[in-house]
Structures are given as structure tokens and as C-alpha cells.
Design an enzyme around this catalytic site. Structure first.
Site, PDB file in Angstrom:
ATOM      1  N   GLU A  46       9.984  11.680  -0.202  1.00 48.72           N
ATOM      2  CA  GLU A  46       9.923  10.357  -0.815  1.00 48.72           C
ATOM      3  C   GLU A  46      10.612   9.328   0.088  1.00 48.72           C
ATOM      4  OE1 GLU A  46      11.321   8.476  -5.154  1.00 48.72           O
ATOM      5  OE2 GLU A  46      12.034  10.448  -4.494  1.00 48.72           O
ATOM      6  N   LYS A 115       4.721   5.574  -7.592  1.00 45.45           N
ATOM      7  CA  LYS A 115       5.517   6.385  -8.522  1.00 45.45           C
ATOM      8  C   LYS A 115       5.401   5.815  -9.930  1.00 45.45           C
ATOM      9  CE  LYS A 115      10.198   8.405  -8.701  1.00 45.45           C
ATOM     10  NZ  LYS A 115      11.482   8.479  -7.951  1.00 45.45           N
ATOM     11  N   CYS A 171       8.710  12.682  -7.110  1.00 45.35           N
ATOM     12  CA  CYS A 171      10.023  13.059  -7.640  1.00 45.35           C
ATOM     13  C   CYS A 171      10.108  13.049  -9.169  1.00 45.35           C
ATOM     14  CB  CYS A 171      11.094  12.171  -7.019  1.00 45.35           C
ATOM     15  SG  CYS A 171      12.756  12.917  -7.118  1.00 45.35           S
ATOM     16  N   LEU A 366       1.877  64.137 -12.949  1.00 43.50           N
ATOM     17  CA  LEU A 366       2.523  62.859 -13.233  1.00 43.50           C
ATOM     18  C   LEU A 366       2.187  62.301 -14.613  1.00 43.50           C
ATOM     19  CD1 LEU A 366       1.882  61.183  -9.753  1.00 43.50           C
ATOM     20  CD2 LEU A 366       4.114  61.893 -10.630  1.00 43.50           C
TER      21      LEU A 366
END
Length: 645
Positions: A46, A115, A171, A366
Site C-alpha cells: 500500500e 481503498k 489493507c 493392517l
């Protein structure tokens, strides 16, 4: 990159606050390094062009003008570099300043994403300088590029690889309840990039990592999180450059804190699109639509760009045993959980049918050992007498002394009731009844023994008011390695969705937990060759019929099962991954041979799975015809074999 893998890079260069020229130089150097390493997508932090911590310098036209010139220079540097780039910068438009991600490729600015959510609490005060993203997208002119789309509803789509769709958020957008990436993923974005400047405080790295992982899982997407690091102001905060590359809830790459640099991985966008189709009842019904017309009608801009196959090698590591966690502590937790799931499934069934006892065949191998261990857990939980676990050894033509002894030792060590019922003579009489030559050791010779053993178990269960416990595992059912109406049949199968590679780890875990004589005999069982023991031993009395010689290595088949069924990868892609993963262990001819064999057997033996008994699901792959897998028994395998060619 082949088979749907996109190589991506999160790049945190060293910067200086407000030193745009210095920052630009380092950003361009990082782009060249990333492209040189084959990245098709490169993401920066950013506001990295200016530095996030410029404070009131963001109000200075000198800084903003310098940033616009820097964008032009960075964009020009991408002209001959084969990578889509996202760079963080302050962008002025219409009397406002925005915190933006600038997307560029081939010397052209493709779009600008502002943003949406600006933090204005604690140490953050972004609203002092920036405006949140406008509701509607607009067009701006920047750095000699006119008509650049400016808004949050942008999807950057590779013209020659439609599955490669990228959107950006910044962000705090990730921390918000309604992140822009949610809408963008619903509009088709398979990779989300996040340009971030998240300061480092105690405990924040773990929180951040979990947030990125969860977002990638929730959106069934790739997520490239690029964080600011050394060079930002330390007046009040420190930035650690915590970069993350995630895919559908898994961390593919993570940087060390306080170490600037570049991290790489490959995101499988084809797998993501397939997974979204598989989860249509959740993902599609929530609004996802990968149709370009739909996206445009709902206000999205699909900005095309040319992607390139840079010839980069796949660097991601794929586990040889994808059903088994590699971390020691996590492995123990997983083993305990799986055994608990198996036990709770059987416990519910016993309560429902009111059976007094459990009856199972114990061979010294097994699968029957695991089923017996699960039964003991259930009887302990219900406070039932373990002598009501009737464990039967049924030696026949191929039984060795070692396996018979191991079976009886295990039964006695666990406190169950041991019974020995030889079936060889009964099978020989049966051969006479049907006119079969006992020297002809064909499939009739083998399957008659398995069916006789099943008849014994069923009849003993009727006598003892018991429930016949199945021992067959997921790998055997996938390969059809079970005798129809023989070991294929039971009244409840606790191992039905447990692959062979996992069976071994479950037994090893329980051996360590129980210790003593139980551990000793289980260790011997773990070291015994896998065999149905239907053909006579060799001259020395050792196992002559070895399963993996006949059907192939289980470690390969479980790898094939995981990627063929869990992720629906084409055979050619599975082979590509297997060649990388098993390099030095198996050659191409071996992998090709057993992969073809896997597909042929898988299609051929669906009829056995169509009527397999009830059995609890423990992991992400199950072949129950009532649960995860519905397939016609007469489906044709040709398309899958042709894909391998």
C-alpha cells in the site's frame, strides 16, 4: 505455467518516506526480478510509491505530482516484462485524494482501485488525507493514460486464459465486515490481491495470517497479501513486511517478519473454478456468476490484459501422502480425531441395532487390525465386555505362520475373544461341488476363500447376536480390490473412507498410545508385506502374493485418489504433479503405468461401490453411493485415458 497454475509474487522493496525517486527505482528493480523469475502477477504494498507514513505530506502537491510521474515511469518499465503489476500510490481526482492500487501491464495502466474502508482509529487517521472509494466507477486520466477505469468493481481478466481473473482491495478492506473482495469473487475473480501497510504489534501476525487464510477459504480463491516493511517511518509504528500467498484456506508461502524481499508461489486457478462449481449450492447460490455479461450488467468492468507463460517451473511442494498431515503434533491430533469419528460411527450403529457383540475377521494385516482397534475403543466407551468382540482367524491356502500368529497375539493382547476357524477344507469341498480343479489358481480359487470367510462371519454373527464389522479401506474400494460378496460385504465398515497410507499412521498412533504387547504386535503388523494371502506361501513359508506388485504402490494410488476425486484434476495434471512429487522415487514409466491402471480399475469396479455397506466418512474423500460418490457402473473410461496420451 501449465495445468492452470499462475505464478504470483508479493514484493516488499525497501523504501524511503517521501523519496519517490528512490522508491520508484526499487519498485522497478523488484518488477524485473519478479518477471525474471517467471511471475505472471506481482503485487506491491500500500502506498509504496510515496510511503504510507507520509502524514500531512500527502497534502503537498509536490509529493502527489511526483507520484503520478513515478506511476508513468513504473508503467513504462512493464512494456517488455511479462507480468501483471499492482502498485500502491496516492491518486488525486476531482478535488479528492485516494489511496489506490494501480494495475498495469505491457506499458499500459489497466485500472485504478481506490481503498473503500479508511481506518480512523488508534494509530490510523487516513480520513485526514484520503477519501473513501466513490460508489460509482469513473474514468480518469493519469500518467499519459486517458480513460483509465477508476473504481472498486474492476476485474482484470487474462484475454488468453479466462480462469485468471484478479481483483484488488487495500489493507483495511480485508478487515471490514463486507470486504470488496466478497463482491469481486462473486463476480468471478479467482485471485484477490491486497496492497497493505499493516503495522506490527504483539499477536497481530497470527491474526492477520488467519484472516487471509479464512478469506481465501470463504471465497474459494487465491489471495496475495503484500505488506509494507523496512523503510516506513518508525516515529510511532514498525512495519514487518508480513507477506502471505494463500489458496482456498492453505498458506502456500509466507515471508519472515522484518525481512523485506519477494516471495513466490503458484495459485491453481483452474482448481478454484472447479471447486466453485462443485460448491454451487453454497457459492453459486450466494450470487457467484462467472459470466461476463452478468458481471457487466451488475456494474462490473472486465479489463482485459495479455498474460504469458513465462516457462516457470512449478515450485509448490505437494505431499506424497496428501491424506496424512506432515506436522508431528497435528498428525497426532488428526489420528485421534479420525479414530474417534470411526468409533462414534460404530457406537451409534451398535446402539441402534442392539447387537450384543461385534464379529470380524482378523488376518494379521493392517485393515483388520485397525477395525479391531476401533471396536475396542467403542466397547471401552460403552463399558461393554471386550470378550464380546469376537475376532476370528480363518486360515486357508495362503495364510502364513507370521500373519496367523500376529492376528491371535493382537486379539489376546486387546482382550477380545479369539476364535480360529480354518476354511481350507471347506473351500476344497466347495471346489469339488462346483467342479473346479484346485490346482487351477485362478480368480475362482482366490475369491472362493474370501466368500467362504464372509459366510463364516455372517453365520457366527447370527449365532452371537452380533454385527459383522467390515475391514476394507478407501484405497481398496477405489481400486476394486475386494471380492464381490466376499470381503466387499459387511454390516458396517469403519475403514470405508480411510486410505491405505492413513491406515498405517492410525495403527502406529494407537500402538504408541497403548504400548506394551499391543505395540509389539502392531509394529510387527506394520512391518508385514501387504497381501490378501489367497495364494500359497513360497517354499520358505513367506508371503508370495504381494498386493502392491499386482495393483501398484498404495502411496501412488492414494495420491491419484486424492487429486482425481477431491479436486477432479484431469489425469494429465495428476501425472504432472506426480512426476514432480515422486521425482527420484518413481520414474515416468512407472507413474504412467499405475495411473492408467488406476483409472481402468476405478471405472471397471464401480459396480462394487454402488452397493457397498454403510461406513462412516472421516475425511474429504468418500466413495459411499449414498454420500459423496454417485457414478454409473457402466461409465466409459476412454476420455480419461486419452487425456493421459
Amino acid at each position: 505455467m501449465q495445468h492452470g497454475f499462475i505464478k504470483v509474487c508479493a514484493a516488499t522493496p525497501e523504501i524511503r518516506v517521501a523519496d519517490v525517486e528512490y522508491n520508484t527505482k526499487n519498485i522497478i528493480a523488484a518488477i524485473k526480478e519478479s518477471a525474471g523469475n517467471g511471475s505472471q502477477l506481482t503485487v506491491f504494498p500500500e502506498l509504496c510509491v510515496s510511503g504510507y507514513t507520509c502524514g500531512d505530506l500527502f497534502n503537498q502537491p509536490t509529493l502527489i505530482t511526483a507520484c503520478e510521474k513515478a506511476i508513468a515511469e513504473i508503467c513504462e518499465s512493464t512494456s517488455d516484462l511479462k507480468t501483471l503489476v499492482f502498485v500502491g500510490a496516492p491518486i488525486a481526482d476531482g478535488g479528492r485524494l485516494y489511496n489506490c492500487a494501480v494495475a498495469m501491464c505491457n506499458g499500459k495502466i489497466l485500472g485504478i482501485v481506490p481503498k473503500t474502508y479508511l481506518p480512523n482509529y488508534g494509530e490510523f487517521y487516513e480520513k485526514r488525507h484520503f477519501s473513501p472509494a466513490p460508489v460509482n466507477s469513473t474514468y480518469v486520466a493519469i500518467a499519459k493514460n486517458s480513460g483509465v477505469i477508476f473504481g472498486t468493481n474492476l476485474i482484470f481478466t487474462a484475454n488468453n486464459f479466462p480462469a485468471f481473473k484478479v481483483s484488488a482491495e487495500i489493507c483495511e478492506d480485508l478487515w471490514a465486515p463486507q470486504s470488496p473482495s466478497v463482491a469481486n469473487a462473486k463476480a468471478g475473480a479467482t485471485i484477490i490481491v491486497n496492497l497493505s501497510c499493516s503495522d506490527e504489534t504483539v499477536g497481530k501476525a497470527d491474526y492477520r495470517k488467519n484472516l487471509v487464510k479464512t478469506q481465501s477459504a470463504k471465497l474459494v480463491s487465491g489471495y496475495v497479501y503484500c505488506d509494507a516493511g523496512e523503510g516506513e517511518s518508525t516515529t510511532d509504528m514498525v512495519f514487518a513486511g508480513h507477506n502471505l500467498i494463500c489458496e482456498n484456506g492453505a498458506v502456500l508461502a509466507e515471508s519472515k517478519l522484518f525481512e523485506n524481499g519477494l516471495i513466490y508461489s503458484e495459485i491453481d486457478v483452474e482448481m478454484l473454478e472447479t471447486e466453485r462449481r462443485r460448491m454451487a449450492s453454497v457459492f453459486v447460490d450466494s450470487g457467484y456468476n462467472n459470466n461476463e455479461t452478468w458481471a457487466e450488467k451488475n456494474g462490473y468492468f472486465l479489463q482485459g490484459f495479455e498474460t504469458f507463460d513465462n516457462g516457470a517451473e512449478l515450485t509448490r511442494e505437494f505431499s506424497k501422502t496428501p491424506f496424512v498431515p506432515e506436522d508431528g503434533e497435528r498428525l497426532k491430533e488428526r489420528m485421534e480425531l479420525i479414530l474417534s469419528i470411526q468409533a462414534k460411527g460404530l457406537e451409534k450403529r451398535l446402539k441402534h441395532v442392539g447387537s450384543r457383540s461385534v464379529v470380524l475377521g482378523v488376518s494379521g494385516g493392517l485393515d483388520s487390525a485397525l477395525a479391531l482397534l476401533v471396536a475396542c475403543r467403542v466397547f471401552n466407551s460403552l463399558n461393554k465386555d471386550k470378550r464380546d468382540i469376537i475376532a476370528i482367524s480363518m486360515p486357508a491356502f495362503g495364510t502364513t505362520k507370521k500373519t496367523k500368529n500376529n492376528a491371535l497375539k493382537l486379539i489376546n493382547a486387546l482382550g477380545a475373544t479369539a476364535r480360529v476357524i480354518p476354511v481350507g477344507d471347506t473351500v476344497s469341498r466347495h471346489f469339488k461341488d462346483i467342479g473346479h480343479d484346485s490346482e487351477n489358481r485362478n480368480v475362482t480359487y482366490e475369491n472362493a476363500q474370501a466368500r467362504m470367510r464372509t459366510m463364516v462371519l455372517m453365520d457366527v454373527a447370527n449365532d452371537e447376536n452380533g454385527l459383522v464389522l467390515g475391514t476394507g479401506d478407501l484405497s481398496e474400494f477405489a481400486l476394486g480390490w475386494a471380492t464381490y460378496s466376499g470381503d466387499h460385504i459387511s454390516m458396517y465398515g469403519v475403514n470405508a473412507s480411510v486410505p491405505k497410507t492413513l491406515v498405517k499412521h492410525l495403527i502406529a498412533y494407537e500402538a504408541e498410545k497403548l504400548g506394551g504387547n499391543v505395540k509389539k504386535v502392531l509394529t510387527s503388523i506394520l512391518n508385514t508385506e501387504i497381501s490378501p494371502e489367497l495364494l500359497p506361501p513360497d517354499a520358505d513359508g513367506n508371503i508370495a502374493q504381494k498386493t502392491e506388485d499386482l495393483v501398484g504402490p498404495y502411496i501412488l494410488h492414494d495420491f491419484f485418489i486424492y487429486y482425481a476425486l477431491r479436486y477432479a484434476f484431469p489425469p494429465s495434471k495428476i501425472k504432472y504433479l506426480a512426476l514432480k512429487t515422486f521425482d527420484g522415487m518413481f520414474g515416468e514409466k512407472t507413474i504412467d503405468k499405475w495411473l492408467k491402471s488406476f483409472y481402468k480399475r476405478f471405472f471397471m469396479h464401480q459396480f462394487k461401490r454402488s452397493c457397498m455397506p454403510d461406513g462412516v466418512k472421516v475425511g474429504s474423500v468418500s466413495l459411499s453411493p449414498r454420500g459423496d460418490w454417485r457414478m454409473p457402473s457402466d461409465a466409459v473410461v476412454d476420455l480419461w485415458l486419452k487425456d493421459l496420451e
